[in-house]
Motif scaffolding. Structure first.
Motif, mmCIF file in Angstrom:
data_model
loop_
_atom_site.group_PDB
_atom_site.id
_atom_site.type_symbol
_atom_site.label_atom_id
_atom_site.label_comp_id
_atom_site.label_asym_id
_atom_site.label_seq_id
_atom_site.Cartn_x
_atom_site.Cartn_y
_atom_site.Cartn_z
ATOM 1 N N LYS A 41 7.746 1.169 -7.427
ATOM 2 C CA LYS A 41 6.746 1.859 -8.248
ATOM 3 C C LYS A 41 7.256 2.119 -9.658
ATOM 4 O O LYS A 41 6.527 1.962 -10.634
ATOM 5 N N ASN A 85 -3.422 -2.669 -7.566
ATOM 6 C CA ASN A 85 -3.892 -1.342 -7.173
ATOM 7 C C ASN A 85 -2.891 -0.229 -7.484
ATOM 8 O O ASN A 85 -3.284 0.879 -7.857
ATOM 9 N N THR A 86 -1.601 -0.508 -7.320
ATOM 10 C CA THR A 86 -0.595 0.570 -7.432
ATOM 11 C C THR A 86 0.403 0.352 -8.566
ATOM 12 O O THR A 86 1.247 1.220 -8.796
ATOM 13 N N GLN A 134 7.395 1.232 -1.847
ATOM 14 C CA GLN A 134 6.300 0.914 -0.953
ATOM 15 C C GLN A 134 6.667 -0.222 -0.008
ATOM 16 O O GLN A 134 7.424 -1.121 -0.359
ATOM 17 N N HIS A 170 0.852 -1.185 0.000
ATOM 18 C CA HIS A 170 0.000 0.000 0.000
ATOM 19 C C HIS A 170 0.892 1.240 0.000
ATOM 20 O O HIS A 170 2.115 1.128 0.051
ATOM 21 N N ASP A 171 0.278 2.385 -0.005
ATOM 22 C CA ASP A 171 1.027 3.626 -0.161
ATOM 23 C C ASP A 171 1.632 4.063 1.175
ATOM 24 O O ASP A 171 1.291 5.108 1.732
#
Length: 608
Positions: free
Chosen positions: A358, A332-333, A287, A276-277
């Motif tokens: 990322k 999600n990312t 992350q 998650h962020d």
């Protein structure tokens, strides 16, 4: 061989005897040879390659394509292959020989007395002997090696899972009978393909990330995910279908394919791999990766991952045990599961950090994983599943790598693998080798003061560097004067001087200068191949000074006397260092202090 090389360069028997004597009395070469270390064998084949090429080159003048011509040309290629086969440092001398051969081949092309067919035959013979034969022979070395060394050993982990599985015992014993195709419900261990700084497996345990890191940053306080460099039951993960709750393989099994969405559930804690962020513990621009714990706060699980098979043949390929190299892309990312290589603090048991990268710029081994151990899960209950994770799988699948695949991986590992310790008690820089500012203590007697050190003969080392400088300055002087059409040397003497410099000074350069570009622990013995070429150059320069720079008989007599005195001093120093070379004599403190000549010299300089 030193004697023969100087003779083949068309210098006198006295010069050749001088080169041979210097080889015999150089303490560092004696020590390295008596302890049977690799540099001695490497130097042997380096000199054999140079000698064989010179004999071939001299045969070229009067009997091309004769039996001896073919013999020396072929032996040149064989010696080069053997040199590279001993240590990759042998490539330096191989490149030197290829360079000299290329220049000579270029001159052949301009020889108008030879027909086109004859020139083609010359070039073909050189290509076969100096390119094809060394490559084939090098492959043969490793073909025999991999046939004879077919069992696993203590350092297998540096190799890929596929390589380890091809060996008898070890991982092959563990993975024998594993299913080939990974299915939903499969229990797997995931090994990072990059294997740096150490080979490791995706791992989790009950401990969570600290609420607050030492620098004041907060974390998610989720379950830690790391990369662990040892086999452990906490390395097991279950490949779950996000659309189903079962953690077992269905009948028939449903294989996982490229592009499928999966969840990775930790086998011992049943928590899903999540990111998650939140910034990673050490890699602040990446992350944090964790196993999700539901704290009933506004941080929902984000545990969907898209499987990408990097080495796929098509977009419908099935994920295969050991053979497939895969990436996990967070849905999600779009972050990619990656080994950062940083060691976590004590709260993470010094294990390696795993992050969500990322900005993934293409393929890199740190983002690629492969399944090493694999079984089809059959137990839905947690206690039964834990017992199942400790038991071996029993489905028979054969997995063999081709020779070329194993050969290529072995070469890459030898080139790329570095020790964790870049510094060593006796490591040194290339600049320290030339001035002999370093040594290596090889052996100390447990009860007496007898000892063996890798220590060079300072007279030979300093004189070798001086001869190199004299050769460079004289060559530059001759070239400038030849440009003005002033020929100080007859043409045959000039060609002899140039060839001697190309092989001796060039041999020193190619065996020494590349070490300035190497980022690894270096030692004094790395300089020995370069030193042997310096030793060959020394008598060449001495004879040149006597023949061409000493104008009168008186000057030659004085110079000869100085050379004899210099050789005597080199022999005296060699004999003085004998106790440290052979280690056969117990030394008193006074004798040890007397041998530390450099310390005494440094003290004298500081006083003045």
């Amino acid at each position: 061989m030193a004697y023969q090389i100087v003779l083949e360069l068309h210098f006198s028997h006295c010069a050749a005897m001088g080169a041979a004597l210097l080889m015999l009395i150089e303490n560092a070469l004696i020590t390295q040879s008596r302890l049977m270390l690799l540099e001695s064998v490497l130097i042997f084949f380096n000199l054999l390659a140079v000698l064989s090429y010179l004999k071939f080159f001299n045969c070229q003048k009067h009997s091309p394509f004769s039996l001896s011509w073919w013999f020396w040309l072929t032996l040149t290629g064989v010696a080069c292959s053997c040199a590279v086969g001993i240590k990759y440092m042998g490539v330096f001398t191989y490149v030197l020989v290829l360079g000299v051969a290329a220049v000579h081949a270029w001159h052949l092309l301009g020889d108008q007395t030879l027909s086109n067919v004859c020139v083609f035959c010359h070039l073909l013979a050189r290509a076969v002997a100096l390119l094809v034969i060394p490559v084939v022979l090098y492959l043969l070395f490793f073909y025999v090696h991999l046939i004879l060394v077919f069992r696993s050993g203590p350092h297998d982990q540096i190799m890929s899972s596929a390589f380890q599985a091809s060996l008898e015992g070890g991982l092959a014993r563990i993975t024998q009978g594993q299913p080939l195709e990974v299915a939903f419900g499969s229990q797997v261990t995931l090994r990072n393909v990059f294997g740096k700084p150490v080979p490791c497996w995706l791992h989790s345990h009950q401990d969570t990330y600290p609420m607050i890191y030492e620098n004041g940053r907060g974390s998610s306080h989720q379950q830690q995910v790391t990369c662990y460099p040892f086999k452990d039951v906490n390395n097991w993960w279950i490949v779950k279908d996000p659309r189903r709750h079962q953690l077992v393989v269905s009948s028939p099994p449903r294989p996982v394919r490229h592009g499928d969405m999966v969840q990775l559930v930790h086998g011992m804690t049943t928590r899903s791999l999540n990111t998650h962020d939140v910034a990673a513990p050490l890699s602040l621009h990446s992350q944090e990766v964790s196993c999700y714990i539901d704290y009933n706060i506004s941080m929902p699980a984000q545990n969907l991952w898209r499987l990408e098979i990097v080495n796929r043949g098509s977009d419908t390929d099935v994920w295969k045990t050991i053979l497939s190299e895969v990436r996990f892309v967070h849905v999600n990312t779009s972050a990619v599961l990656k080994l950062s290589g940083a060691h976590l603090p004590d709260w993470g048991y010094r294990q390696l950090e795993i992050v969500g990268e990322k900005l993934s710029r293409g393929y890199h081994g740190s983002t690629v994983w492969n399944v090493e151990e694999h079984r089809y899960g059959a137990s839905q209950e947690q206690r039964e599943r834990e017992r199942e994770l400790h038991s071996p799988a029993q489905v028979d699948v054969s997995r063999n790598l081709s020779f070329m695949a194993r050969f290529s991986e072995l070469q890459w590992r030898m080139l790329a693998l570095r020790s964790d310790d870049s510094e060593h008690k006796y490591s040194s820089s290339p600049l320290e080798w030339v001035t002999l500012d370093t040594n290596i203590a090889y052996w100390l007697h447990p009860r007496t003061s007898a000892q063996i050190h890798l220590l060079g003969n300072i007279v030979i080392w300093v004189s070798g560097s001086l001869a190199l400088a004299i050769y460079a300055l004289l060559s530059l002087w001759y070239l400038l004067r030849r440009r003005r059409n002033v020929h100080d040397l007859p043409q045959d003497a000039w060609l002899r001087w140039v060839l001697a410099g190309a092989l001796c000074a060039g041999g020193w350069a190619v065996n020494y200068l590349p070490f300035f570009l190497m980022e690894k622990a270096l030692f004094l013995y790395h300089y020995l191949p370069a030193l042997t070429f310096q030793i060959l150059l020394l008598p060449v320069v001495l004879q040149h000074i006597s023949d061409h720079l000493c104008r009168s008989q008186l000057q030659r007599s004085i110079f000869s006397a100085l050379v004899v005195a210099w050789y005597s001093s080199a022999c005296h120093v060699s004999n003085t260092l004998r106790p440290l070379t052979y280690g056969d004599k117990s030394l008193s403190p006074h004798e040890l202090k007397a041998l530390r000549w450099k310390d005494s010299w440094d003290i004298l300089i500081r006083k003045h």
